[in-house]
Design an enzyme around this catalytic site. Structure first.
Site, PDB file in Angstrom:
ATOM      1  N   HIS A  96      -7.554  -1.897  -5.032  1.00  0.00           N
ATOM      2  CA  HIS A  96      -7.770  -2.467  -3.697  1.00  0.00           C
ATOM      3  C   HIS A  96      -8.430  -3.834  -3.776  1.00  0.00           C
ATOM      4  CE1 HIS A  96      -6.963   1.765  -2.670  1.00  0.00           C
ATOM      5  NE2 HIS A  96      -6.479   1.271  -1.554  1.00  0.00           N
ATOM      6  N   HIS A 123     -11.458  -2.293   4.037  1.00  0.00           N
ATOM      7  CA  HIS A 123     -11.492  -2.285   2.580  1.00  0.00           C
ATOM      8  C   HIS A 123     -12.343  -3.411   1.999  1.00  0.00           C
ATOM      9  CE1 HIS A 123      -9.495   1.016   0.548  1.00  0.00           C
ATOM     10  NE2 HIS A 123      -8.910   1.218   1.717  1.00  0.00           N
ATOM     11  N   HIS A 126       0.831  -1.195   0.000  1.00  0.00           N
ATOM     12  CA  HIS A 126       0.000   0.000   0.000  1.00  0.00           C
ATOM     13  C   HIS A 126       0.865   1.244   0.000  1.00  0.00           C
ATOM     14  CE1 HIS A 126      -3.316   2.709   1.382  1.00  0.00           C
ATOM     15  NE2 HIS A 126      -3.941   1.969   0.498  1.00  0.00           N
ATOM     16  N   HIS A 176     -15.074   5.957   2.882  1.00  0.00           N
ATOM     17  CA  HIS A 176     -13.745   5.335   2.908  1.00  0.00           C
ATOM     18  C   HIS A 176     -12.743   6.195   3.671  1.00  0.00           C
ATOM     19  CE1 HIS A 176      -9.695   5.454   0.972  1.00  0.00           C
ATOM     20  NE2 HIS A 176      -9.694   4.239   1.494  1.00  0.00           N
ATOM     21  N   HIS A 235      -4.849   6.124  -5.772  1.00  0.00           N
ATOM     22  CA  HIS A 235      -6.018   6.709  -5.107  1.00  0.00           C
ATOM     23  C   HIS A 235      -6.564   7.898  -5.902  1.00  0.00           C
ATOM     24  CE1 HIS A 235      -4.056   4.519  -1.866  1.00  0.00           C
ATOM     25  NE2 HIS A 235      -5.280   4.305  -1.428  1.00  0.00           N
ATOM     26  N   HIS A 285     -10.709   5.668   7.687  1.00  0.00           N
ATOM     27  CA  HIS A 285      -9.261   5.826   7.899  1.00  0.00           C
ATOM     28  C   HIS A 285      -8.980   6.840   9.005  1.00  0.00           C
ATOM     29  CE1 HIS A 285      -6.995   3.646   4.756  1.00  0.00           C
ATOM     30  NE2 HIS A 285      -8.083   3.776   4.007  1.00  0.00           N
ATOM     31  N   PHE A 330      -1.855   6.853   4.343  1.00  0.00           N
ATOM     32  CA  PHE A 330      -1.706   5.756   3.383  1.00  0.00           C
ATOM     33  C   PHE A 330      -0.452   4.908   3.615  1.00  0.00           C
ATOM     34  CE2 PHE A 330      -4.376   8.002  -0.092  1.00  0.00           C
ATOM     35  CZ  PHE A 330      -5.520   7.409   0.390  1.00  0.00           C
TER      36      PHE A 330
HETATM   37 CU1  C2O Z   1      -5.490   2.612  -0.388  1.00  0.00          CU
HETATM   38 CU2  C2O Z   1      -8.142   3.066   2.086  1.00  0.00          CU
HETATM   39  O1  C2O Z   1      -6.641   3.196   1.027  1.00  0.00           O
END
Ligand code: C2O
Length: 584
Positions: A209, A361, A179, A327, A200, A331, A348
């Site tokens: 993902h 995810h 990642h 999303h 992203h 995070h 990230f």
């Molecule tokens: Cu690649 Cu939720 O991030």
């Protein structure tokens, strides 16, 4: 109606793929087995990547064979009827990174090099991955509903992953670093100078993902010798799943990570990132956000998936509604404020170090499937992207046999073909349209004093601002609000909400017709600290709910949810949907 009634899987499809023995009744699982059960037969491709045949082998430095593109994928295969014209001229699909040209990721706050090296092992042997035949669907369970046996198995798998040799690409940290490598400027786009490779904030978000989790899941399954093992999904879109799944709070478990926000271990998630702490209001906000980002706010496939990102595209062409909304929120919600950059999930580069990342995810991935196959399609003219620069974009991953494989976006479009499905749970947001506002907003009735937008833009967003924007058309209209040339500092958590004709300033409540949508991003480093992006918010339902039909002007309120500067918005306008040919 409280929830979507998904047609039950037929016995036939169920018998083709017996459900995971750990989970409830067969007829409950498969989100769409009936719909596409026949397709399972299609996926039988033999000899999955065991072949050493020379045409499959390329060096790590090698470029993708362009013959795929030449052999028709760029040509007449996609008839005009299917083609949604995508913004930007067609170029080439994004190529996988050159593994031997992996730089050091850079720290966000200090601008210094991180003391970790994100680069995966280099090998000169890459195989083109072929999806293996699906004999039995794996069913990803809702993380709040799993059995003790499942939890034990999951922890065992993660523990074994952590114990693999540090340089084994399947090792836990190696997996986390994937990642970091794809998301923090470690790679350049091959052949594109020093342009970052960043998956992203674009249409690559979901496919990348999906593949990442796919191999992660297969590695775990192989480690415990159970091919039916499937990752759990954090069902944060359902009130019953709106806390960190309890199994992640067991401090002795392999899936535990101490770097999480300690105040939020059992708190209701805040998908709106409003800072509200009233659990009931949070649930209402969360359901509104889900409805908005899955249904109400999207006019076309790119509004949901993210904007085109091709070879040569600069980072952050524009995140889709789900990426930037729920999303991002998860995070930021989980990331630990005691850590300099909100590690682990709040950034990230470190997000993959928390096992909860993959559970989060898995639900993001589920959103893609739900959007593709379960949501009313009358809202979006076509949910497919047929652009070859999307379909042929590719990535590389190490598979469960530690073999480096190259995968394409087009092979990731159907989760059933990839051999997994999701446990079926209610979708309480599917009808969560905010109630209509029966009395016309006072700011409109009495005439607003808000300035005109063109006197304010470009606008540095530091506080709540309210201004007027002319509608494209008078009367009942199908329109979009476009915020363009949004310049963002990528290293910061940024978020703002957009309201239309909102007269109270209670920005903690999103469950109202005036809420139009959100921009938000997870901090990450790119070579340039800033990126320029844009978003579109569909207003059609909002017009109905706010009785705006006869107005010439709307009053837009922008509410920043972050501290300090970091966002400058170049311009704002209302356009017709679909956009008239002359407007960009
Ligand atoms: Cu690649 Cu939720 O991030």
């Amino acid at each position: 109606m409280a929830s979507l009634q998904i047609p039950c899987a037929t016995p036939t499809s169920q018998s083709r793929s017996s459900p995971h023995p750990l989970f409830a009744k067969p007829s409950h699982f498969l989100t769409h087995a009936k719909r596409r059960s026949n397709r399972l037969r299609v996926s039988a491709t033999a000899g999955q990547n065991q072949s050493n045949s020379s045409q499959n082998v390329e060096t790590a430095q090698g470029r993708v064979d362009r013959r795929n593109v030449l052999l028709g994928l760029g040509g007449g295969l996609y008839g005009a009827a299917n083609l949604i014209s995508s913004p930007g001229a067609s170029a080439n699909p994004v190529q996988p990174p050159e593994l031997d040209k992996c730089g050091t990721a850079t720290n966000l706050n200090t601008g210094e090099q991180l003391d970790i090296n994100c680069c995966p092992p280099v090998t000169d042997r890459i195989l083109d991955y072929r999806l293996p035949p699906v004999y039995q669907l794996k069913v990803r369970p809702s993380a709040h509903r799993v059995s003790p046996e499942y939890i034990a198995k999951y922890n065992k798998a993660i523990d074994l992953m952590k114990r693999l040799p540090a340089d084994d690409p399947r090792n836990f940290m190696q997996q986390a670093m994937i990642h970091c490598a794809y998301c923090n400027g470690a790679y350049d786009q091959p052949g594109q100078g020093s342009l970052d490779l960043q998956i992203h904030n674009s249409w690559l978000f979901f496919p990348f993902h999906r593949w990442y989790l796919y191999f992660y899941e297969r590695i775990l399954a192989k480690l415990i010798g159970d091919p039916t093992f499937a990752l759990p999904f954090w069902n944060w879109d359902n009130p019953k799943g709106m806390t960190i799944p309890p199994m992640f709070n067991d401090t002795k478990a392999a899936i535990y990570d101490p770097k999480r926000n300690q105040d939020r271990l059992t708190a209701v998630v805040d998908l709106g990132m409003t800072g509200n702490t009233d659990p009931l209001q949070l649930v209402a906000n969360n359901l509104t956000i889900m409805y908005s980002e899955m249904i109400r706010g999207n006019a076309d496939v790119y509004d949901f998936m993210g904007q085109p990102y091709r070879e040569g595209t600069a980072v952050n062409p524009g995140p889709g509604s789900s990426e930037r909304g729920s999303h991002t929120a998860i995070h930021v919600f989980v990331g630990d404020p005691r850590e300099p950059s909100g590690e682990d999930l709040g950034n990230f580069y470190s997000a993959g170090r928390d096992p909860l990342f993959y559970c989060h995810h898995a639900n993001v991935d589920r959103m893609w499937t739900l959007w593709q196959y379960f949501l009313p399609s009358n809202k979006v003219p076509d949910k497919r992207i047929t652009d070859p620069d999307f379909l042929n974009a590719s990535f590389v991953f190490y598979d469960e046999n530690a073999q480096l494989v190259r995968v394409t976006v087009k092979d990731s479009l159907d989760n059933l073909r990839m051999g997994y499905d999701f446990e079926r749970v209610d979708l309480p947001w599917i009808d969560y349209r905010p109630p209509p506002q029966t009395v016309k907003a006072k700011i409109v009735r009495t005439g607003t004093t808000a300035p005109k937008a063109d006197t304010l833009f470009p606008l540095k967003l530091e506080k709540v601002v309210r201004f007027q924007v002319p509608k494209a058309k008078k009367g009942k209209a199908d329109e979009l609000l476009v915020l363009e040339n949004i310049t963002v500092d990528t290293t910061k958590f940024l978020k703002f909400d957009v309201f239309v004709n909102d007269e109270d300033d209670n920005a903690f409540e999103l469950d109202k017709a005036a809420y139009a949508g959100t921009y938000a991003q997870v901090p990450h480093k790119s070579k340039n600290k800033t990126a320029t992006t844009s978003i579109r918010l569909k207003l059609t339902d909002l017009y109905d709910d706010m009785d705006i039909g006869d107005d010439d002007t709307i009053v837009v309120t922008l509410v920043p949810r972050h501290q300090g500067p970091g966002v400058t918005i170049g311009g704002i306008k209302v356009i017709e949907n679909p956009p008239a040919k002359s407007s960009s």
